[in-house]
Write an enzyme that holds these catalytic residues in place. Structure first.
Site, short mmCIF file in Angstrom:
data_model
loop_
_atom_site.label_atom_id
_atom_site.label_comp_id
_atom_site.label_asym_id
_atom_site.label_seq_id
_atom_site.Cartn_x
_atom_site.Cartn_y
_atom_site.Cartn_z
N ILE A 54 -6.15 2.25 -6.43
CA ILE A 54 -7.51 2.45 -5.92
C ILE A 54 -8.36 3.20 -6.93
O ILE A 54 -9.55 2.89 -7.11
CB ILE A 54 -7.47 3.16 -4.56
CG1 ILE A 54 -6.73 2.30 -3.54
CG2 ILE A 54 -8.89 3.45 -4.06
CD1 ILE A 54 -6.60 2.93 -2.17
N CYS B 47 -12.48 1.33 18.91
CA CYS B 47 -12.56 1.21 20.37
C CYS B 47 -13.79 0.44 20.83
O CYS B 47 -13.77 -0.20 21.89
CB CYS B 47 -12.54 2.60 21.00
SG CYS B 47 -14.08 3.55 20.82
N CYS C 146 0.85 -1.20 0.00
CA CYS C 146 0.00 0.00 0.00
C CYS C 146 0.88 1.25 0.00
O CYS C 146 2.06 1.21 0.36
CB CYS C 146 -0.89 -0.04 1.25
SG CYS C 146 -1.85 1.45 1.56
N THR D 62 0.71 3.55 2.12
CA THR D 62 1.14 3.75 3.50
C THR D 62 2.46 3.03 3.76
O THR D 62 3.36 3.57 4.42
CB THR D 62 0.06 3.24 4.46
OG1 THR D 62 -1.14 3.98 4.25
CG2 THR D 62 0.49 3.40 5.91
N HIS E 22 5.29 5.01 2.38
CA HIS E 22 5.64 6.15 3.24
C HIS E 22 6.52 5.68 4.40
O HIS E 22 7.50 6.34 4.77
CB HIS E 22 4.38 6.80 3.77
CG HIS E 22 3.63 7.60 2.76
ND1 HIS E 22 4.15 8.72 2.15
CD2 HIS E 22 2.37 7.45 2.25
CE1 HIS E 22 3.26 9.22 1.30
NE2 HIS E 22 2.18 8.47 1.35
N GLU F 148 -2.68 -5.14 4.22
CA GLU F 148 -3.49 -5.79 3.19
C GLU F 148 -3.07 -7.27 3.11
O GLU F 148 -1.90 -7.56 2.87
CB GLU F 148 -3.26 -5.13 1.83
CG GLU F 148 -3.57 -3.65 1.80
CD GLU F 148 -3.24 -3.03 0.44
OE1 GLU F 148 -2.87 -3.77 -0.49
OE2 GLU F 148 -3.36 -1.79 0.31
N ARG G 149 -0.41 3.63 -16.46
CA ARG G 149 -1.60 3.51 -15.63
C ARG G 149 -2.87 3.87 -16.40
O ARG G 149 -3.92 3.28 -16.16
CB ARG G 149 -1.44 4.38 -14.38
CG ARG G 149 -0.52 3.75 -13.35
CD ARG G 149 -0.42 4.54 -12.08
NE ARG G 149 0.13 3.71 -11.01
CZ ARG G 149 0.44 4.17 -9.80
NH1 ARG G 149 0.24 5.45 -9.50
NH2 ARG G 149 0.93 3.34 -8.88
N ASP H 191 -4.66 10.99 -15.29
CA ASP H 191 -3.37 10.72 -14.66
C ASP H 191 -2.30 11.31 -15.58
O ASP H 191 -2.63 11.89 -16.63
CB ASP H 191 -3.16 9.21 -14.47
CG ASP H 191 -2.22 8.88 -13.31
OD1 ASP H 191 -2.71 8.44 -12.25
OD2 ASP H 191 -0.99 9.09 -13.44
#
Length: 342
Positions: free
Chosen positions: A175, A93, A38, A40, A43, A64, A200, A195
């Site tokens: 995505i 929570c 991903c 994330t 990063h 994932e 892509r 894009d």
């Protein structure tokens, strides 16, 4: 067990031996089969400003995945050893107003798998049973591994009714590509994807986009004319997080147009609020998936023939993670899968 770990507060990831996760009474122990890389994770690997603020090392990264249940806690009754499962990567929570009202995706105390706690880039992962999705219908392992980001695409694309609408998607990352496939499957009249990567954009054509527009060479207004639109796009799905993409989207929406935003900007930026007000445009922020309504929708879309195969462009054994991450970071392909059985 082997795991990909952010061992130190510096760029990089390390393949390391770590203890297998403990299993509580309400938890499920899962043998990981495949994982998806991903943004994330990229990063965290690069150790950018967001990662430096969000991550405490050492941490097993990744969220994932698809795997097989190999153990359950004593309080788990509806998940069995041998079940093939994916997992909801947002751990909530259960006590706040939204959780108690069944709106768990709006929990203010959400902890991210592979961000706030050890994740899934490992041979085994333990998750609360409430976060485990059992694949009751047959699904390809690669596709099952990306149910998390597929859910982001479905949540975004189905935020507004699509039947007969003209849809603009800015950003042809994985995505955005999945959202284009969903919009086409859900009955949009026209699906336009923008894009700057020709690779892509070609993937966007493969998943059913009517127009794949390179915005380094043409404008969205040019795209409108090519599609024969007279009043602008009805639905906008902003997937890039780029300020210029959102500004151009707003400028090309019809009056009363609706925009769902999943792309996360790196910093604040101005937009034309007078255009938003006078054109009566709706902006809706999207984060994650609706638990578990989006997951049901994903399964039904696949059962109905939605094909995500073109979105998956890279497959690697987990020991080749450096090459896999380089592929995912290139910005030219779709989803990249790590196989944990090799």
């Amino acid at each position: 067990m082997k795991a990909l770990v952010k061992e130190r507060a510096e760029p990089g990831l390390w393949l390391a031996d770590v203890p297998e996760p403990a299993v509580g009474p309400g938890d499920v122990l899962i043998k990981v089969l495949r994982t998806g890389i991903c943004g994330t994770d990229l990063h965290i690997r690069s150790w950018d400003g967001w990662a430096r603020q969000a991550i405490r090392t050492p941490l097993v990264v990744g969220h994932e995945f698809v795997g097989e249940v190999v153990g359950t806690g004593r309080d788990v009754s509806d998940i069995a050893v041998g079940d093939r499962v994916s997992g909801e990567g947002h751990l909530v929570c259960g006590r706040c107003r939204n959780c108690l009202a069944g709106r768990r995706h709006l929990c203010r105390a959400t902890v991210g798998l592979g961000v706030g706690r050890d994740g899934t880039f490992a041979e085994y992962v333990a998750l609360p049973a409430a976060n485990v999705w059992v694949h009751r219908a047959p699904v390809d392992l690669d596709v099952a591994a990306i149910f998390d980001p597929f859910g982001n695409a479905v949540h975004t694309a189905l935020s507004f009714p699509l039947v007969g609408e003209d849809v603009l998607i800015t950003g042809a990352g994985p995505i955005g590509l999945m959202a284009a496939a969903v919009a086409r499957h859900a009955g949009a009249r026209n699906v336009a994807v923008t894009d700057v990567s020709e690779e892509r954009l070609e993937l966007a054509r493969k998943v059913g986009a009517d127009l794949a527009l390179n915005v380094s060479q043409a404008t969205i207004a040019d795209g409108q004319r090519e599609l024969g639109l007279r009043e602008g796009f009805d639905i906008g799905l902003e997937m890039s997080g780029r300020p210029d993409a959102l500004r151009d989207m707003i400028a090309n929406m019809t009056h009363g147009g609706r925009i769902a935003m999943l792309g996360l900007p790196a910093q604040e930026f101005p937009v034309d609020w007078s255009r938003i007000v006078t054109s009566m445009i709706t902006l809706k922020g999207i984060y994650g998936r609706e638990m578990f309504e989006t997951w049901y929708a994903m399964t039904v879309l696949l059962e109905g023939g939605l094909d995500l195969a073109p979105v998956i462009t890279g497959r690697y054994g987990y020991r080749d993670f450096e090459a896999a991450f380089a592929d995912a970071a290139s910005g030219r392909g779709g989803k990249v899968i790590l196989d944990w059985t090799l």
